[in-house]
Design a protein around this motif. Structure first.
Motif, PDB file in Angstrom:
ATOM      1  N   LEU B  87     -59.706  66.943 -33.425  1.00 36.10           N
ATOM      2  CA  LEU B  87     -59.490  68.385 -33.287  1.00 36.10           C
ATOM      3  C   LEU B  87     -58.276  68.680 -32.434  1.00 36.10           C
ATOM      4  O   LEU B  87     -57.790  69.788 -32.411  1.00 36.10           O
ATOM      5  N   LYS B  88     -57.811  67.697 -31.687  1.00 33.56           N
ATOM      6  CA  LYS B  88     -56.619  67.826 -30.830  1.00 33.56           C
ATOM      7  C   LYS B  88     -56.795  68.974 -29.847  1.00 33.56           C
ATOM      8  O   LYS B  88     -55.925  69.831 -29.708  1.00 33.56           O
ATOM      9  N   VAL B  89     -57.929  68.971 -29.199  1.00 35.92           N
ATOM     10  CA  VAL B  89     -58.203  70.044 -28.251  1.00 35.92           C
ATOM     11  C   VAL B  89     -57.257  69.962 -27.066  1.00 35.92           C
ATOM     12  O   VAL B  89     -56.793  70.973 -26.552  1.00 35.92           O
ATOM     13  N   PHE B  90     -56.933  68.734 -26.613  1.00 33.35           N
ATOM     14  CA  PHE B  90     -56.127  68.579 -25.413  1.00 33.35           C
ATOM     15  C   PHE B  90     -54.637  68.491 -25.682  1.00 33.35           C
ATOM     16  O   PHE B  90     -53.878  68.203 -24.799  1.00 33.35           O
ATOM     17  N   GLN B  91     -54.226  68.731 -26.906  1.00 31.93           N
ATOM     18  CA  GLN B  91     -52.796  68.641 -27.157  1.00 31.93           C
ATOM     19  C   GLN B  91     -52.183  70.014 -27.112  1.00 31.93           C
ATOM     20  O   GLN B  91     -52.689  70.960 -27.709  1.00 31.93           O
ATOM     21  N   LEU B  92     -51.085  70.085 -26.389  1.00 33.94           N
ATOM     22  CA  LEU B  92     -50.422  71.380 -26.258  1.00 33.94           C
ATOM     23  C   LEU B  92     -49.387  71.532 -27.352  1.00 33.94           C
ATOM     24  O   LEU B  92     -48.595  70.633 -27.577  1.00 33.94           O
ATOM     25  N   LYS B  93     -49.372  72.671 -27.969  1.00 37.00           N
ATOM     26  CA  LYS B  93     -48.398  72.864 -29.034  1.00 37.00           C
ATOM     27  C   LYS B  93     -47.029  73.130 -28.414  1.00 37.00           C
ATOM     28  O   LYS B  93     -46.930  73.706 -27.345  1.00 37.00           O
ATOM     29  N   PRO B  94     -45.983  72.726 -29.110  1.00 38.80           N
ATOM     30  CA  PRO B  94     -44.637  72.877 -28.536  1.00 38.80           C
ATOM     31  C   PRO B  94     -44.293  74.320 -28.176  1.00 38.80           C
ATOM     32  O   PRO B  94     -43.564  74.549 -27.223  1.00 38.80           O
ATOM     33  N   GLU B  95     -44.840  75.292 -28.931  1.00 31.79           N
ATOM     34  CA  GLU B  95     -44.443  76.664 -28.591  1.00 31.79           C
ATOM     35  C   GLU B  95     -45.106  77.145 -27.302  1.00 31.79           C
ATOM     36  O   GLU B  95     -44.655  78.102 -26.689  1.00 31.79           O
ATOM     37  N   HIS B  96     -46.120  76.401 -26.829  1.00 36.69           N
ATOM     38  CA  HIS B  96     -46.781  76.806 -25.585  1.00 36.69           C
ATOM     39  C   HIS B  96     -46.104  76.207 -24.368  1.00 36.69           C
ATOM     40  O   HIS B  96     -46.419  76.543 -23.246  1.00 36.69           O
ATOM     41  N   LEU B  97     -45.186  75.253 -24.603  1.00 35.18           N
ATOM     42  CA  LEU B  97     -44.629  74.505 -23.477  1.00 35.18           C
ATOM     43  C   LEU B  97     -43.457  75.230 -22.844  1.00 35.18           C
ATOM     44  O   LEU B  97     -42.329  74.783 -22.920  1.00 35.18           O
ATOM     45  N   LYS B  98     -43.737  76.357 -22.210  1.00 40.35           N
ATOM     46  CA  LYS B  98     -42.656  77.060 -21.514  1.00 40.35           C
ATOM     47  C   LYS B  98     -43.055  77.164 -20.064  1.00 40.35           C
ATOM     48  O   LYS B  98     -44.195  77.511 -19.754  1.00 40.35           O
ATOM     49  N   TYR B  99     -42.139  76.916 -19.169  1.00 37.29           N
ATOM     50  CA  TYR B  99     -42.453  76.930 -17.738  1.00 37.29           C
ATOM     51  C   TYR B  99     -42.935  78.313 -17.301  1.00 37.29           C
ATOM     52  O   TYR B  99     -43.833  78.445 -16.483  1.00 37.29           O
ATOM     53  N   GLU B 100     -42.337  79.360 -17.901  1.00 35.89           N
ATOM     54  CA  GLU B 100     -42.695  80.719 -17.454  1.00 35.89           C
ATOM     55  C   GLU B 100     -44.156  81.026 -17.763  1.00 35.89           C
ATOM     56  O   GLU B 100     -44.800  81.791 -17.053  1.00 35.89           O
ATOM     57  N   LEU B 101     -44.650  80.426 -18.857  1.00 32.38           N
ATOM     58  CA  LEU B 101     -46.040  80.716 -19.243  1.00 32.38           C
ATOM     59  C   LEU B 101     -47.033  80.160 -18.239  1.00 32.38           C
ATOM     60  O   LEU B 101     -48.155  80.632 -18.164  1.00 32.38           O
ATOM     61  N   PHE B 102     -46.604  79.142 -17.474  1.00 31.97           N
ATOM     62  CA  PHE B 102     -47.543  78.525 -16.539  1.00 31.97           C
ATOM     63  C   PHE B 102     -47.449  79.100 -15.141  1.00 31.97           C
ATOM     64  O   PHE B 102     -48.232  78.724 -14.270  1.00 31.97           O
TER      65      PHE B 102
END
Lengths: 303, 223
Positions: B87-102
């Motif tokens: 299910l890839k629950v723990f994999q982050l999608k590339p579009e989520h990988l932005k520093y500002e989002l964290f």
């Protein structure tokens, strides 16, 4: 001998200063700049050396290496767990051009991560005909002193001296080269070679066959001596034999710094029980010479 | 054979129906006698018991109904590791990988730590704070590698996205996801002026298990 290059002792220089653009221009790019950290022990502290080929060598302790963040390799003279690492940075390399990623990383590591600061002995050989080199402003803001190689001359009288023949390497008719080297060291240190029964300090004896010499001159020069200067000194000594002289040989012994991180090319130098690395020339009347090269325990073989 | 004889018998009935109506009961015996005689004639080799067996009416069950018992409510077992990987629950999608989002996550974490340590005052005991931090969760903290056996890890700084058993997953300011093994590194966490150093080699457990673990001072902290 008055023509030896002057060298500078600069205190508390942060190492990243040597990477400054202006500094590089005046020092490394000349191709004749030598720098060595002063009074840092090779087996205990961090030692920094800058070679005329433009290579910056950092021989650092394990803690410093782990904090510094620059890749290097463990020292050859380590036991189970390496306690010493050697980092070699080539400042003339294309990847180290100011502004590149690698340059920025090295600068960050030396400036912010672990600000390494040591005293330096620096010298730059100037080409004959041009003016003498002086400290660039990026380095002269730190407390510095200009020094000259100190020369000390001694005249030894009635010295028992071994007889040498230039082409005799095995010691059949005259003194053997190894024994001669030992005797030379003894004379240099001022150890008496009489081997009396009452003396307990040394049992050194002047090797056979020997003669008694009226006068001998022992001259010691101390300081940061550049290879170019030693070369010119050697040339002068060769010219000494052009006129007929009473002595049949003379010798020149050059000692490297006990705390230098490298010796003989780029081989790593360590300090086991002694950090000797030296070579000695023995010149004869007929322009023959013997060359002895000596190293300590933690050293590679000389070329 | 028996089917055929039965068909023949059935075929016969509608033809003789009007004749048989009145005298049914009798005809039962007669029919039986007739059937058995006929069967004997048509199946010369078969024995009497076999003929009898062929005439036995067996009920064929066409449908099977089970009584519906009381329904048990099933507890959700959770996904197994294989299913999780699929299910890839723990994999982050590339579009989520932005520093500002964290960054909001980091603010949340700061708030959480402040609450945990009852407000970080300059006079609070660092030992107490350290003990509390040992059991705290670090998701969302700004972590930087202070020292490491491998010099290329030194200096990486970023927000902690995931803490697994042996690695930290960090997102740097350049929006790069870096995976840093815990072993052989010392991490530094900064909160409100308090800098805490974490020795990664001793921290190798899942964050969920760490809250229940007692740390003992064993061995040396050399990397």
């Amino acid at each position: 001998m008055r023509r030896f290059t002057r060298f500078y002792l600069v205190r508390e220089v942060p190492v990243f200063e040597l990477l400054g653009e202006e500094c590089l221009e005046k020092t490394v790019r000349t191709g004749r700049f030598y720098a060595l950290s002063y009074k840092t022990r090779i087996d205990q502290d961090d030692v920094v050396a800058l070679l005329p080929t433009g290579q910056l060598i950092l021989s650092v302790v394990k803690d410093t290496y782990e904090q510094l963040g620059l890749e290097g390799r463990p020292s050859q003279y380590a036991h189970k767990r390496p306690m010493r690492y050697v980092v070699v940075i080539d400042l003339t390399d294309k990847s180290m051009a100011p502004g590149s990623k690698r340059y920025d990383r090295v600068l960050w590591a030396l400036r912010e991560k672990v600000p390494l600061k040591t005293d330096f002995l620096m010298a730059c050989h100037s080409v004959v005909g041009t003016e003498a080199w002086s400290l660039p402003p990026c380095l002269s803001r730190y407390p510095w002193k200009e020094l000259q190689a100190s020369v000390d001359t001694q005249t030894l009288r009635d010295l028992p001296c071994p007889v040498l023949h230039g082409d005799d390497l095995r010691g059949e008719t005259a003194c053997e080269p190894h024994a001669f080297l030992e005797w030379l060291g003894a004379v240099g240190l001022g150890i008496g070679c009489e081997n009396e029964a009452t003396s307990f300090l040394s049992t050194y004896e002047c090797p056979e066959p020997r003669t008694l010499v009226d006068q001998a001159v022992l001259c010691t020069v101390t300081g940061l001596l550049l290879p170019e200067d030693i070369h010119s000194l050697l040339e002068e000594l060769r010219r000494y034999f052009d006129q007929p002289k009473s002595s049949s040989w003379l010798s020149l012994v050059v000692h490297g710094f006990a705390d230098s991180p490298i010796s003989w090319g780029m081989a790593e130098h360590g300090f086991h029980k002694g950090g000797e690395n030296f070579y000695s020339f023995v010149l004869f009347k007929n322009q023959d010479y013997w060359l002895h090269m000596g190293t300590g325990a933690n050293d590679g073989c000389p070329p | 054979m028996s089917k055929e004889s039965q068909r023949i018998v059935e075929l016969k009935l509608p033809e003789d129906q009007s004749q048989l109506l009145g005298v049914k009961s009798q005809n039962d015996e007669k029919a039986e006698a007739f059937t058995s005689a006929f069967l004997r004639r048509s199946m010369p080799g078969a024995s009497l018991t076999k003929i009898e067996c062929a005439l036995v009416h067996k009920a064929v069950v066409l449908k099977y109904h089970k009584k519906a018992g009381p329904k048990k409510t099933k507890r959700p077992k959770g996904l197994s590791a294989k299913q999780r990987r699929e299910l890839k629950v723990f994999q982050l999608k590339p579009e989520h990988l932005k520093y500002e989002l964290f960054l909001p996550l980091h603010e949340l974490w700061k708030q959480y730590v402040r609450d945990l340590c009852n407000g970080l005052k300059p006079e609070s005991n660092p030992q107490v704070i350290q003990n509390k931090l040992l059991k705290a969760d670090f998701h969302g903290a700004v972590i930087s590698v202070d020292r490491s056996k491998c010099p290329s890890y030194v200096g990486t700084t970023g927000i902690l996205v995931q803490e697994l058993k042996h690695v930290f997953k960090i997102i740097t300011k350049e929006d790069k996801l870096k995976v840093i093994p815990k072993r052989g590194s010392v991490f530094s966490v900064e909160i409100d002026g308090f800098v805490s150093h974490i020795y990664g080699s001793r921290f190798q457990m899942r964050s969920s298990e760490r809250s229940a673990k007692k740390f003992k001072a064993k061995g040396n902290i050399d990397l």
